[in-house]
Design a protein around this motif. Structure first.
Motif, PDB file in Angstrom:
ATOM      1  N   PHE A  66     -29.250   4.080  21.153  1.00 14.35           N
ATOM      2  CA  PHE A  66     -28.682   4.187  19.807  1.00 14.35           C
ATOM      3  C   PHE A  66     -29.766   4.095  18.742  1.00 14.35           C
ATOM      4  O   PHE A  66     -29.951   5.022  17.946  1.00 14.35           O
ATOM      5  CB  PHE A  66     -27.637   3.088  19.572  1.00 14.35           C
ATOM      6  CG  PHE A  66     -26.254   3.421  20.057  1.00 14.35           C
ATOM      7  CD1 PHE A  66     -25.598   4.562  19.633  1.00 14.35           C
ATOM      8  CD2 PHE A  66     -25.603   2.575  20.930  1.00 14.35           C
ATOM      9  CE1 PHE A  66     -24.317   4.855  20.069  1.00 14.35           C
ATOM     10  CE2 PHE A  66     -24.321   2.856  21.374  1.00 14.35           C
ATOM     11  CZ  PHE A  66     -23.676   3.995  20.946  1.00 14.35           C
ATOM     12  N   PRO A  67     -30.518   2.985  18.682  1.00 23.39           N
ATOM     13  CA  PRO A  67     -31.534   2.891  17.633  1.00 23.39           C
ATOM     14  C   PRO A  67     -32.835   3.593  17.961  1.00 23.39           C
ATOM     15  O   PRO A  67     -33.539   4.060  17.056  1.00 23.39           O
ATOM     16  CB  PRO A  67     -31.754   1.369  17.495  1.00 23.39           C
ATOM     17  CG  PRO A  67     -31.445   0.824  18.847  1.00 23.39           C
ATOM     18  CD  PRO A  67     -30.344   1.696  19.396  1.00 23.39           C
ATOM     19  N   LEU A  68     -33.200   3.686  19.240  1.00 23.54           N
ATOM     20  CA  LEU A  68     -34.527   4.197  19.587  1.00 23.54           C
ATOM     21  C   LEU A  68     -34.630   5.719  19.480  1.00 23.54           C
ATOM     22  O   LEU A  68     -35.719   6.260  19.308  1.00 23.54           O
ATOM     23  CB  LEU A  68     -34.909   3.742  20.998  1.00 23.54           C
ATOM     24  CG  LEU A  68     -35.030   2.227  21.191  1.00 23.54           C
ATOM     25  CD1 LEU A  68     -35.529   1.897  22.595  1.00 23.54           C
ATOM     26  CD2 LEU A  68     -35.939   1.594  20.148  1.00 23.54           C
ATOM     27  N   ALA A  69     -33.504   6.419  19.592  1.00 21.23           N
ATOM     28  CA  ALA A  69     -33.528   7.887  19.474  1.00 21.23           C
ATOM     29  C   ALA A  69     -32.929   8.349  18.148  1.00 21.23           C
ATOM     30  O   ALA A  69     -32.592   9.517  17.984  1.00 21.23           O
ATOM     31  CB  ALA A  69     -32.767   8.514  20.635  1.00 21.23           C
ATOM     32  N   LYS A  70     -32.805   7.444  17.185  1.00 17.67           N
ATOM     33  CA  LYS A  70     -32.096   7.734  15.939  1.00 17.67           C
ATOM     34  C   LYS A  70     -32.726   8.904  15.190  1.00 17.67           C
ATOM     35  O   LYS A  70     -33.913   9.198  15.331  1.00 17.67           O
ATOM     36  CB  LYS A  70     -32.088   6.503  15.033  1.00 17.67           C
ATOM     37  CG  LYS A  70     -33.447   6.077  14.532  1.00 17.67           C
ATOM     38  CD  LYS A  70     -33.349   4.829  13.675  1.00 17.67           C
ATOM     39  CE  LYS A  70     -34.732   4.390  13.190  1.00 17.67           C
ATOM     40  NZ  LYS A  70     -34.661   3.168  12.369  1.00 17.67           N
ATOM     41  N   GLY A  71     -31.884   9.563  14.393  1.00 15.88           N
ATOM     42  CA  GLY A  71     -32.353  10.645  13.544  1.00 15.88           C
ATOM     43  C   GLY A  71     -32.245  12.021  14.166  1.00 15.88           C
ATOM     44  O   GLY A  71     -32.383  13.025  13.468  1.00 15.88           O
ATOM     45  N   ARG A  72     -31.996  12.077  15.471  1.00 20.32           N
ATOM     46  CA  ARG A  72     -31.835  13.373  16.111  1.00 20.32           C
ATOM     47  C   ARG A  72     -30.392  13.851  15.967  1.00 20.32           C
ATOM     48  O   ARG A  72     -29.462  13.075  16.141  1.00 20.32           O
ATOM     49  CB  ARG A  72     -32.230  13.303  17.587  1.00 20.32           C
ATOM     50  CG  ARG A  72     -33.737  13.213  17.743  1.00 20.32           C
ATOM     51  CD  ARG A  72     -34.193  12.908  19.152  1.00 20.32           C
ATOM     52  NE  ARG A  72     -35.642  12.981  19.192  1.00 20.32           N
ATOM     53  CZ  ARG A  72     -36.452  11.996  18.790  1.00 20.32           C
ATOM     54  NH1 ARG A  72     -35.925  10.867  18.323  1.00 20.32           N
ATOM     55  NH2 ARG A  72     -37.764  12.128  18.838  1.00 20.32           N
TER      56      ARG A  72
END
Length: 227
Positions: free
Chosen positions: A65-71
C-alpha cells in the motif's frame, strides 16, 4: 429512511477505519529502511507498451500500500465493508479501486477482462486472494495472460523483522517498525507465448517458479542491506 441511515453509518465507518489505517501505514512506512528500486521495473514494463498484471501473495500485500504508492494501478476488491475499506485506502495512496459484487468468484475474471479491454495499463492482484487457499494460484491471472496477452510481473516482499499471523489462511506478514524491507519485481511472464501442452498445471508451474524467484531476489537484496 432506515436504509439511508444504515448506508450513511456504513460510509462513515468505512471512512474512519480507512483513515486510521492510512495514518498508521504512513507513520509505519516512514520508520522503515526500505529498498523499492525494483518497482521502477513496473514503470518500464508499462512504458514499453505492455498491459501489466502485478501479482503477489495475499499475505504480502500490506507493505505494498505505502511502498508502491503513486502508481496508477487498478486494485480489484469485493464490495463488502472490508473491501470498501481497502478501496478507500487504495484511493488515498493513488490507486484506482474496483469493487466487485460479493459473489466475486462469478465476476472477478470478467471484470479483469473488462479492464484490459478498456486499456488498463497496470492491474494489481493477489494471486491467491481474496480467500485462498494459501498460495493457490487463481486461474483468472493465468487466463488473462494466456488468452489476452497481459504480462504478469511477479512481486516479492522480504523484511528483516516481522509478525506472521499464522492463524490467518494467508499467513499475513506485517513488518515491524524500523525493519529493513525490500520489494522486488521479477521478469515479465507472458503466458500467451507458452505452448498449450500441460494445460493449467503447466501454466501454474511457470508462474510459481516466477514467484519463487522474485521472493529469493527480495531476500538476497535484503541480505545485502546494511544492518
Amino acid at each position: 429512511m432506515v436504509e439511508l441511515i444504515r448506508k450513511a453509518a456504513t460510509s462513515i465507518g468505512v471512512g474512519l477505519v480507512a483513515g486510521a489505517f492510512v495514518a498508521i501505514l504512513r507513520l509505519w512506512s516512514a520508520s522503515l529502511r526500505k529498498n523499492t528500486d525494483q518497482l521502477d521495473k513496473l514503470d518500464s514494463y508499462v512504458a514499453e507498451g505492455h498491459q501489466v498484471l502485478a501479482v503477489f501473495w495475499h499475505g504480502k500485500y500490506v507493505p505494498l500500500f505505502p511502498l508502491a504508492k503513486g502508481r496508477n494501478a487498478i486494485v480489484i476488491t469485493v464490495n463488502s465493508f472490508r473491501g470498501r475499506v481497502i478501496a478507500e485506502i487504495c484511493k488515498r495512496f493513488g490507486y484506482r479501486p474496483v469493487l466487485l459484487p460479493t459473489e466475486a468468484h462469478a465476476h472477478g475474471f470478467p471484470e479483469l477482462v473488462r479492464q484490459v479491454k478498456q486499456k488498463a495499463s497496470l492491474i494489481a492482484l493477489a494471486l491467491d486472494g481474496p480467500t485462498g487457499p494459501y498460495h493457490r494460484i487463481r486461474s483468472g491471472a493465468l487466463k488473462l495472460s494466456a488468452l489476452h496477452g497481459v504480462v504478469l510481473a511477479p512481486i516479492g516482499v522480504a523484511s528483516s523483522h516481522k509478525i506472521v499471523m499464522g492463524s490467518r489462511w494467508d499467513k499475513q506478514e506485517a513488518p515491524l517498525p524500523f525493519s529493513r524491507v525490500v520489494v522486488a519485481v521479477g521478469d515479465m511472464i507472458d503466458l500467451s507465448q507458452t505452448g498449450a501442452e500441460g494445460g493449467t498445471a503447466h501454466l501454474e508451474n511457470i508462474v510459481r517458479r516466477g514467484m519463487e524467484a522474485v521472493e529469493r531476489e527480495a531476500s538476497i537484496i535484503l541480505g545485502g542491506m546494511k544492518q
